[in-house]
Design a protein around this motif. Structure first.
Motif, PDB file in Angstrom:
ATOM      1  N   GLU A  75       0.814  -1.224   0.000  1.00  0.00           N
ATOM      2  CA  GLU A  75       0.000   0.000   0.000  1.00  0.00           C
ATOM      3  C   GLU A  75       0.843   1.269   0.000  1.00  0.00           C
ATOM      4  OE1 GLU A  75      -0.180  -2.454   2.271  1.00  0.00           O
ATOM      5  OE2 GLU A  75      -0.365  -1.679   4.318  1.00  0.00           O
ATOM      6  N   PHE A  83      -5.565  -6.673 -12.216  1.00  0.00           N
ATOM      7  CA  PHE A  83      -5.552  -8.102 -11.931  1.00  0.00           C
ATOM      8  C   PHE A  83      -6.187  -8.884 -13.072  1.00  0.00           C
ATOM      9  CE2 PHE A  83      -4.930  -6.128  -7.948  1.00  0.00           C
ATOM     10  CZ  PHE A  83      -4.257  -7.027  -7.153  1.00  0.00           C
ATOM     11  N   PHE A  89     -14.192  -3.942  -6.886  1.00  0.00           N
ATOM     12  CA  PHE A  89     -14.952  -4.073  -5.650  1.00  0.00           C
ATOM     13  C   PHE A  89     -16.429  -4.195  -6.030  1.00  0.00           C
ATOM     14  CE2 PHE A  89     -11.361  -1.101  -4.425  1.00  0.00           C
ATOM     15  CZ  PHE A  89     -10.522  -2.154  -4.119  1.00  0.00           C
ATOM     16  N   PHE A 100     -11.515   5.050  -5.272  1.00  0.00           N
ATOM     17  CA  PHE A 100     -11.017   4.415  -4.047  1.00  0.00           C
ATOM     18  C   PHE A 100      -9.574   4.792  -3.718  1.00  0.00           C
ATOM     19  CE2 PHE A 100      -9.190   0.932  -1.597  1.00  0.00           C
ATOM     20  CZ  PHE A 100     -10.131   0.778  -0.594  1.00  0.00           C
ATOM     21  N   MET A 104      -8.034   6.934  -0.581  1.00  0.00           N
ATOM     22  CA  MET A 104      -7.036   6.390   0.348  1.00  0.00           C
ATOM     23  C   MET A 104      -5.871   7.368   0.532  1.00  0.00           C
ATOM     24  SD  MET A 104      -8.057   3.584   1.554  1.00  0.00           S
ATOM     25  CE  MET A 104      -9.766   4.031   1.444  1.00  0.00           C
ATOM     26  N   LEU A 152      -4.299   7.031 -10.236  1.00  0.00           N
ATOM     27  CA  LEU A 152      -3.349   7.533  -9.243  1.00  0.00           C
ATOM     28  C   LEU A 152      -2.065   8.040  -9.885  1.00  0.00           C
ATOM     29  CD1 LEU A 152      -3.778   4.663  -6.641  1.00  0.00           C
ATOM     30  CD2 LEU A 152      -4.542   7.012  -6.406  1.00  0.00           C
TER      31      LEU A 152
ATOM     32  N   ALA B 211      -6.070  -5.962  -4.296  1.00  0.00           N
ATOM     33  CA  ALA B 211      -6.265  -4.786  -5.147  1.00  0.00           C
ATOM     34  C   ALA B 211      -6.326  -3.530  -4.288  1.00  0.00           C
ATOM     35  CB  ALA B 211      -7.544  -4.937  -5.957  1.00  0.00           C
ATOM     36  N   ALA B 212      -7.055  -3.623  -3.173  1.00  0.00           N
ATOM     37  CA  ALA B 212      -7.158  -2.461  -2.294  1.00  0.00           C
ATOM     38  C   ALA B 212      -5.783  -2.074  -1.761  1.00  0.00           C
ATOM     39  CB  ALA B 212      -8.112  -2.768  -1.144  1.00  0.00           C
ATOM     40  N   ALA B 213      -4.954  -3.093  -1.481  1.00  0.00           N
ATOM     41  CA  ALA B 213      -3.603  -2.798  -0.978  1.00  0.00           C
ATOM     42  C   ALA B 213      -2.795  -2.036  -2.024  1.00  0.00           C
ATOM     43  CB  ALA B 213      -2.897  -4.095  -0.590  1.00  0.00           C
ATOM     44  N   THR B 214      -2.874  -2.472  -3.279  1.00  0.00           N
ATOM     45  CA  THR B 214      -2.098  -1.761  -4.301  1.00  0.00           C
ATOM     46  C   THR B 214      -2.630  -0.347  -4.505  1.00  0.00           C
ATOM     47  OG1 THR B 214      -3.461  -2.524  -6.143  1.00  0.00           O
ATOM     48  CG2 THR B 214      -1.597  -3.892  -5.553  1.00  0.00           C
ATOM     49  N   LEU B 215      -3.874  -0.098  -4.080  1.00  0.00           N
ATOM     50  CA  LEU B 215      -4.427   1.253  -4.214  1.00  0.00           C
ATOM     51  C   LEU B 215      -4.141   2.102  -2.979  1.00  0.00           C
ATOM     52  CD1 LEU B 215      -7.775   0.244  -5.860  1.00  0.00           C
ATOM     53  CD2 LEU B 215      -5.972   1.569  -6.929  1.00  0.00           C
ATOM     54  N   GLY B 216      -3.360   1.559  -2.059  1.00  0.00           N
ATOM     55  CA  GLY B 216      -2.911   2.382  -0.937  1.00  0.00           C
ATOM     56  C   GLY B 216      -3.704   2.197   0.341  1.00  0.00           C
ATOM     57  N   ALA B 217      -4.553   1.166   0.427  1.00  0.00           N
ATOM     58  CA  ALA B 217      -5.332   0.967   1.637  1.00  0.00           C
ATOM     59  C   ALA B 217      -4.557   0.102   2.620  1.00  0.00           C
ATOM     60  CB  ALA B 217      -6.670   0.310   1.305  1.00  0.00           C
ATOM     61  N   GLY B 218      -4.445   0.576   3.860  1.00  0.00           N
ATOM     62  CA  GLY B 218      -3.811  -0.216   4.910  1.00  0.00           C
ATOM     63  C   GLY B 218      -4.757  -1.311   5.373  1.00  0.00           C
ATOM     64  N   TRP B 219      -4.306  -2.160   6.321  1.00  0.00           N
ATOM     65  CA  TRP B 219      -5.116  -3.344   6.650  1.00  0.00           C
ATOM     66  C   TRP B 219      -6.469  -2.961   7.212  1.00  0.00           C
ATOM     67  CZ3 TRP B 219      -7.220  -4.630  11.309  1.00  0.00           C
ATOM     68  CH2 TRP B 219      -6.734  -3.974  12.431  1.00  0.00           C
ATOM     69  N   GLN B 221      -8.255  -0.199   6.639  1.00  0.00           N
ATOM     70  CA  GLN B 221      -9.121   0.310   5.578  1.00  0.00           C
ATOM     71  C   GLN B 221      -9.567  -0.813   4.641  1.00  0.00           C
ATOM     72  OE1 GLN B 221      -6.355   3.313   4.524  1.00  0.00           O
ATOM     73  NE2 GLN B 221      -7.852   4.935   4.835  1.00  0.00           N
ATOM     74  N   ARG B 222      -8.667  -1.759   4.389  1.00  0.00           N
ATOM     75  CA  ARG B 222      -9.054  -2.896   3.550  1.00  0.00           C
ATOM     76  C   ARG B 222     -10.205  -3.650   4.200  1.00  0.00           C
ATOM     77  NH1 ARG B 222      -3.271  -3.649   2.824  1.00  0.00           N
ATOM     78  NH2 ARG B 222      -3.144  -5.473   4.152  1.00  0.00           N
TER      79      ARG B 222
END
Lengths: 407, 318
Positions: A75, A83, A89, A100, A104, A152, B211-219, B221-222
């Motif tokens: 992150e 992917f 989502f 999203f 973040m 981004l 996917a959320a992690a690659t978008l910058g979300a920490g655990w 927020q994920r």
């Protein structure tokens, strides 16, 4: 956090003691389009996940200029990833999916809104912005995934076989779309695929992997015309691979014999007299001659492929040849098969067994390593796929009219 | 389709074949097809034994019980209901039971989420750990109650240790009161909640969090933005099931509770009405009220669930 170059140094990843990816060293320059190419299970997705930070490395390191990156969690890397199954989502609308990543980053609401709309416009999904991913077609979902990754403005975009779930026509369209986005947004892209045609047409440089090891790194043209070994040749559409013996060695040309034929070819790598070799040639580089010249054979299968036909012919010794020709031989015709010595590549057979072991491969990858000049962007890269297509006939049949029309 | 077929039949022979042969055929086939398209065919008969079973063993007794509750010895059709609500000793059992079952169900669901979340992936000893977590299902309420008495009772190990270490001057009362029943409900209800939550969690595509992690979300927020919204409908269902289990608590309310006071749950009231006072209409009334309270809670939870996203939890095609 953009970079001038991203370096992978000896990146290795093992699963339960087995190396899925061994000693991958690669330098990605800003603005480059790199394709990781190889059959399934070759470690290309592992490499991508290591790069994304979704898999920890077993050995090696990743550097963004002078910053060490492999210890940074996913992150915080700021890479965009598309992917294979899109991983949209499902409970969020297209707009919220795209927004999203911006949210973040805690960007101001107005900026999030502006950039989201811009990205949605970029992939031409304005009318679908309020829909849930489940209401979209595969191609539209794909575009959402791309918009979400590029909104981004990431330093690096990673794509994991993004086109493999699309039908043949859509795949061609999205391929052009991806290349267009890469150029217009000035992205740096690492793209994983098992489709050599896709890789040749998209990438500035290709990395061919096999069993977790790098086989060759080079421009599409280098890979297309000078595969480093017969495994790469096999993968790059050299469908005729003949197991022969070298008569002479050392010179610019080498005579190879065996299985009732005698051919002249160009050696790739060390080929000494008397050594067992693999001679490879593309179907389109074989030509039909008179029945008594060169290698005599009988036509067994003729497949219609638009302007050309794909012919399967067999010699008296039972050796099968695949060729493409604009002539129309009939079933059962006696033909001769001729080949230009420059187009018949003669590779050393590294090990006596057909499937060479990993130890043999490591020597090869050492030789074929990082050498090639990366700055040369092959001008012919966009023309390559049509020539390189002989592999799967279904693909080519679709490719032919579409490719001919758009180029 | 059918409309376009019928005119030739009415208008007489127009095709090559005679109308008599042609007309009855399509009509008969069409009816059977039409029924089959709605799922009505001969295989439906296979449901008959089960339908009969439900009718005889569930619908009839249920209807009989409801009917019985409207036939008290005195006070008209609603006499038993009036009696129940006018007597605080009876009326309060609803609140007593809710006070036990709602927090217990909530705790079971809440505790299952982090444990199941950690146990999604594959790891060594997963099967052993799952077995340990699920074993209470097999124990039965009585064995659990006995264990609780031995462990948490006034002379149990827990209190002996507390006293020995000097953390307490006198035994902490954890059995034969609210807490004893509460622990018992939690122990028996947790395996259900855990198994359900684990299966709901396993159904969520793990690539979504990646996917959320690659978008910058920490655990956090994920979990908060991706996993929890996709899991919430499952949590609502799990809550309903564990709540219903807890609401009908009976043996442990007597064995480790205070059945005359703080844990006089509604099923005890029903039991007393039926088998101590032999007031069957009253017992039926209490049973009906139990069902109604459960229905109200479930309706509230499902109403909330209807507001959530309940579609696919996969990340896309493939």
């Amino acid at each position: 956090m953009s970079f001038a170059e991203l370096r992978l140094e000896g990146v290795t990843r093992s699963f339960a003691g087995h190396d899925a990816l061994t000693e991958l060293s690669l330098t990605v320059r800003r603005g480059e389009f790199i394709a990781l190419l190889g059959p399934s299970g070759c470690g290309k997705s592992t490499a991508l996940n290591c790069l994304a930070g979704l898999l920890p490395l077993t050995r090696g390191s990743i550097w963004s200029d002078e910053t060490r990156l492999d210890t940074v969690p996913a992150e915080k890397r700021g890479f965009g990833m598309v992917f294979q199954n899109y991983a949209l989502f499902p409970h969020m609308s297209v707009r919220r999916n795209v927004a999203f990543g911006l949210q973040m980053r805690r960007l101001p609401r107005a900026e999030v809104r502006r950039r989201t709309e811009e990205a949605i416009r970029l992939v031409r999904l304005e009318e679908h912005a309020g829909k849930l991913p489940g209401q979209l077609s595969g191609g539209q979902q794909q575009r959402v995934a791309i918009a979400r990754a590029v909104v981004l403005e990431p330093a690096l975009v990673l794509m994991d076989e993004p086109l493999s779930n699309l039908d043949a026509k859509l795949r061609l369209e999205m391929r052009t779309e991806i290349r267009r986005l890469h150029q217009s947004l000035g992205l740096t892209t690492v793209y994983v695929t098992h489709d050599q045609e896709e890789a040749l047409s998209l990438a500035d440089r290709l990395v061919v992997l096999r069993e977790g090891r790098v086989q060759q790194i080079g421009t599409p043209e280098e890979l297309h015309t000078r595969p480093a070994n017969w495994h790469v040749a096999d993968f790059m559409g050299y469908r005729n691979l003949l197991r022969l013996r070298a008569e002479s060695g050392g010179g610019p040309e080498v005579v190879v014999t065996g299985q009732g034929m005698r051919l002249v070819g160009t050696p790739v790598g060390p080929v000494s007299a008397g050594a067992e070799v693999i001679a490879g040639v593309r179907p389109e580089d074989l030509r039909i001659t008179g029945p008594d010249e060169s290698v005599p054979a009988t036509v067994e299968v003729v497949e219609y492929q638009g302007r050309e036909v794909a012919v399967e012919a067999r010699t008296a010794e039972g050796v099968q040849f695949n060729l493409r020709t604009d002539q129309r031989p009939a079933l059962g015709d006696r033909i001769g098969i001729g080949v230009d010595p420059a187009r018949l590549l003669v590779f050393p057979l590294t090990e006596p067994a057909e499937q060479s072991e990993q130890s043999g491969q490591s020597e090869q990858s050492g030789q074929s390593g990082d050498g090639p000049a990366p700055d040369v962007v092959a001008g012919s890269s966009t023309d390559a796929p049509v020539e390189a297509a002989p592999d799967s006939s279904a693909e080519t049949a679709v490719d032919e009219p579409a490719g001919g029309g758009s180029r | 389709m059918r409309a376009t077929e019928s005119p030739p039949r009415a208008g007489g022979p127009t095709g090559e074949r005679p109308a008599e042969r042609r007309s009855p055929g399509p009509a008969r086939v069409a009816l059977r097809h039409r029924l089959a398209e709605r799922g009505i065919d001969r295989q439906l008969l296979l449901l008959a034994p089960a339908a009969l079973f439900v009718l005889v063993l569930f619908v009839y007794p249920f209807g009989y019980g409801v009917g019985l509750s409207f036939q008290p010895a005195e006070g008209g059709p609603f006499g038993a209901y009036q009696e129940f609500f006018s007597d605080p000793y009876q009326r309060d059992t609803i609140w007593t039971t809710l006070k036990l079952s709602l927090p217990a169900a909530l705790l079971n669901v809440a505790a299952s989420v982090p444990i199941a979340y950690r146990m999604r992936g594959r790891f060594r000893g997963k099967r052993l750990l799952t077995t340990v977590l699920v074993v209470p299902i097999t124990l039965g309420t009585v064995l659990t109650a006995q264990g609780l008495l031995n462990f948490l009772g006034p002379t149990g190990w827990f209190n002996r240790i507390l006293l020995g270490v000097g953390l307490a001057d006198e035994p902490v009362r954890l059995t034969n009161n609210y807490w004893g029943v509460f622990f018992s409900i939690v122990i028996t209800g947790f395996p259900f909640a855990f198994l359900l939550v684990l299966s709901y969690l396993s159904g969520i595509d793990p690539s979504l969090e990646r996917a959320a992690a690659t978008l910058g979300a920490g655990w956090w927020q994920r979990f908060r933005r991706i996993t929890l919204p996709l899991l919430a409908p499952g949590l609502a269902t799990t809550f309903c099931l564990t709540f219903v289990l807890a609401f009908s608590v009976f043996p442990s309310a007597i064995l480790v509770g205070d059945p005359a006071g703080t844990t006089r749950v509604i099923s005890i009231a029903a039991y007393e009405a039926a088998y101590v006072r032999y007031d069957y209409p009253m017992a039926a009334t209490i049973a009906v009220l139990m069902g109604l309270v459960e229905l109200l809670v479930i309706a509230a939870v499902l109403g909330w669930r209807a507001l959530l996203y309940t579609g696919s939890t996969a990340g896309g095609k493939g």
